[in-house]
Design a protein around this motif. Structure first.
Motif, PDB file in Angstrom:
ATOM      1  N   ALA A   1      36.339  59.118   1.842  1.00  0.00           N
ATOM      2  CA  ALA A   1      36.035  58.835   0.155  1.00  0.00           C
ATOM      3  C   ALA A   1      35.627  57.264  -0.288  1.00  0.00           C
ATOM      4  O   ALA A   1      34.894  57.241  -1.195  1.00  0.00           O
ATOM      5  CB  ALA A   1      38.229  58.697   0.162  1.00  0.00           C
ATOM      6  N   THR A   2      36.095  56.644   0.775  1.00  0.00           N
ATOM      7  CA  THR A   2      34.968  55.343  -0.356  1.00  0.00           C
ATOM      8  C   THR A   2      33.460  55.544   0.392  1.00  0.00           C
ATOM      9  O   THR A   2      32.509  54.988  -0.753  1.00  0.00           O
ATOM     10  CB  THR A   2      35.080  53.713   0.879  1.00  0.00           C
ATOM     11  OG1 THR A   2      35.928  53.809   0.385  1.00  0.00           O
ATOM     12  CG2 THR A   2      34.639  52.146   1.295  1.00  0.00           C
ATOM     13  N   ASN A   3      32.899  56.002   0.846  1.00  0.00           N
ATOM     14  CA  ASN A   3      31.610  56.564   1.135  1.00  0.00           C
ATOM     15  C   ASN A   3      30.777  57.267   0.237  1.00  0.00           C
ATOM     16  O   ASN A   3      30.575  56.978  -0.716  1.00  0.00           O
ATOM     17  CB  ASN A   3      31.388  57.164   2.473  1.00  0.00           C
ATOM     18  CG  ASN A   3      31.469  56.475   3.142  1.00  0.00           C
ATOM     19  OD1 ASN A   3      31.627  55.453   3.983  1.00  0.00           O
ATOM     20  ND2 ASN A   3      31.321  57.191   4.744  1.00  0.00           N
ATOM     21  N   ILE A   4      32.135  58.051  -0.236  1.00  0.00           N
ATOM     22  CA  ILE A   4      32.164  59.302  -1.100  1.00  0.00           C
ATOM     23  C   ILE A   4      31.943  58.223  -2.738  1.00  0.00           C
ATOM     24  O   ILE A   4      31.268  58.896  -3.650  1.00  0.00           O
ATOM     25  CB  ILE A   4      33.223  60.264  -1.533  1.00  0.00           C
ATOM     26  CG1 ILE A   4      32.873  61.105  -0.393  1.00  0.00           C
ATOM     27  CG2 ILE A   4      32.683  61.296  -2.993  1.00  0.00           C
ATOM     28  CD1 ILE A   4      34.106  61.753  -0.377  1.00  0.00           C
ATOM     29  N   ASN A   5      33.114  57.389  -2.783  1.00  0.00           N
ATOM     30  CA  ASN A   5      32.728  56.883  -4.346  1.00  0.00           C
ATOM     31  C   ASN A   5      31.448  55.727  -4.048  1.00  0.00           C
ATOM     32  O   ASN A   5      30.784  55.681  -5.196  1.00  0.00           O
ATOM     33  CB  ASN A   5      33.773  55.527  -4.012  1.00  0.00           C
ATOM     34  CG  ASN A   5      33.956  55.356  -4.974  1.00  0.00           C
ATOM     35  OD1 ASN A   5      33.670  55.178  -6.175  1.00  0.00           O
ATOM     36  ND2 ASN A   5      34.718  53.818  -5.281  1.00  0.00           N
ATOM     37  N   HIS A   6      30.849  55.351  -2.660  1.00  0.00           N
ATOM     38  CA  HIS A   6      29.782  54.696  -3.007  1.00  0.00           C
ATOM     39  C   HIS A   6      28.582  55.485  -3.521  1.00  0.00           C
ATOM     40  O   HIS A   6      27.521  55.374  -4.372  1.00  0.00           O
ATOM     41  CB  HIS A   6      29.552  54.154  -1.642  1.00  0.00           C
ATOM     42  CG  HIS A   6      30.126  52.755  -1.633  1.00  0.00           C
ATOM     43  ND1 HIS A   6      30.118  51.986  -2.204  1.00  0.00           N
ATOM     44  CD2 HIS A   6      31.006  53.321  -0.406  1.00  0.00           C
ATOM     45  CE1 HIS A   6      30.906  50.904  -1.386  1.00  0.00           C
ATOM     46  NE2 HIS A   6      31.124  51.383   0.001  1.00  0.00           N
ATOM     47  N   VAL A   7      28.837  56.971  -3.440  1.00  0.00           N
ATOM     48  CA  VAL A   7      27.486  57.917  -3.688  1.00  0.00           C
ATOM     49  C   VAL A   7      27.475  58.030  -4.978  1.00  0.00           C
ATOM     50  O   VAL A   7      26.779  58.518  -5.922  1.00  0.00           O
ATOM     51  CB  VAL A   7      27.571  58.780  -2.482  1.00  0.00           C
ATOM     52  CG1 VAL A   7      26.313  60.090  -3.690  1.00  0.00           C
ATOM     53  CG2 VAL A   7      27.535  59.183  -1.220  1.00  0.00           C
ATOM     54  N   CYS A   8      28.914  58.213  -5.452  1.00  0.00           N
ATOM     55  CA  CYS A   8      29.318  58.161  -6.690  1.00  0.00           C
ATOM     56  C   CYS A   8      28.147  57.434  -7.741  1.00  0.00           C
ATOM     57  O   CYS A   8      27.673  57.360  -9.391  1.00  0.00           O
ATOM     58  CB  CYS A   8      30.752  59.100  -7.308  1.00  0.00           C
ATOM     59  SG  CYS A   8      30.913  60.884  -6.265  1.00  0.00           S
ATOM     60  N   ARG A   9      28.971  56.522  -7.796  1.00  0.00           N
ATOM     61  CA  ARG A   9      28.438  54.287  -8.292  1.00  0.00           C
ATOM     62  C   ARG A   9      27.050  54.582  -8.142  1.00  0.00           C
ATOM     63  O   ARG A   9      26.559  54.641  -9.159  1.00  0.00           O
ATOM     64  CB  ARG A   9      28.932  53.832  -7.646  1.00  0.00           C
ATOM     65  CG  ARG A   9      30.054  52.871  -8.372  1.00  0.00           C
ATOM     66  CD  ARG A   9      30.733  52.370  -7.939  1.00  0.00           C
ATOM     67  NE  ARG A   9      31.369  51.473  -6.307  1.00  0.00           N
ATOM     68  CZ  ARG A   9      31.833  51.197  -5.415  1.00  0.00           C
ATOM     69  NH1 ARG A   9      30.821  50.054  -5.399  1.00  0.00           N
ATOM     70  NH2 ARG A   9      32.946  51.301  -4.491  1.00  0.00           N
ATOM     71  N   ARG A  10      26.099  55.094  -7.032  1.00  0.00           N
ATOM     72  CA  ARG A  10      24.901  54.803  -6.861  1.00  0.00           C
ATOM     73  C   ARG A  10      24.627  56.149  -8.195  1.00  0.00           C
ATOM     74  O   ARG A  10      23.196  56.226  -8.586  1.00  0.00           O
ATOM     75  CB  ARG A  10      24.194  55.301  -5.598  1.00  0.00           C
ATOM     76  CG  ARG A  10      22.282  54.990  -5.949  1.00  0.00           C
ATOM     77  CD  ARG A  10      22.710  55.001  -4.320  1.00  0.00           C
ATOM     78  NE  ARG A  10      22.443  56.816  -3.456  1.00  0.00           N
ATOM     79  CZ  ARG A  10      23.197  56.627  -2.093  1.00  0.00           C
ATOM     80  NH1 ARG A  10      23.747  55.765  -1.334  1.00  0.00           N
ATOM     81  NH2 ARG A  10      23.323  57.970  -1.930  1.00  0.00           N
TER      82      ARG A  10
END
Length: 88
Positions: free
Chosen positions: A45-54
């Motif tokens: 979920a943290t990795n997904i959050n990073h992609v979404c922020r980018r």
């Protein structure tokens, strides 16, 4: 100390006695696998959050971003399917 207390890993006789008087039995549940699964899902979920922020910061999304999100989602499903299979 009764053997049952030792098996449960408790040293508090008062808590043990109250539980036995009320319920007549004690069930010890091992949550180790659930904790591992929760940690793995949290990392994904943290990795997904990073992609979404980018994506939100640039206003654009790239095929690589979509591919990464799909890969992370697949990992989550795989973890859940493995856990469900182990429980059945």
């Amino acid at each position: 100390m009764p053997d049952q207390m030792r098996q449960l890993g408790t040293h508090n006789f008062g808590a043990y006695a109250r539980k036995m008087l009320i319920d007549g039995y004690i069930i010890k549940v091992d949550y180790t696998e659930q904790k591992k699964l929760a940690a793995a899902v949290s990392k994904i979920a943290t990795n997904i959050n990073h992609v979404c922020r980018r994506i939100n910061s640039t206003g654009h999304f790239y095929d690589a971003d979509v591919a990464e999100l799909k890969a992370r989602q697949a990992e989550i499903w795989e973890l859940l399917k493995m856990r469900q299979k182990d429980e059945l």
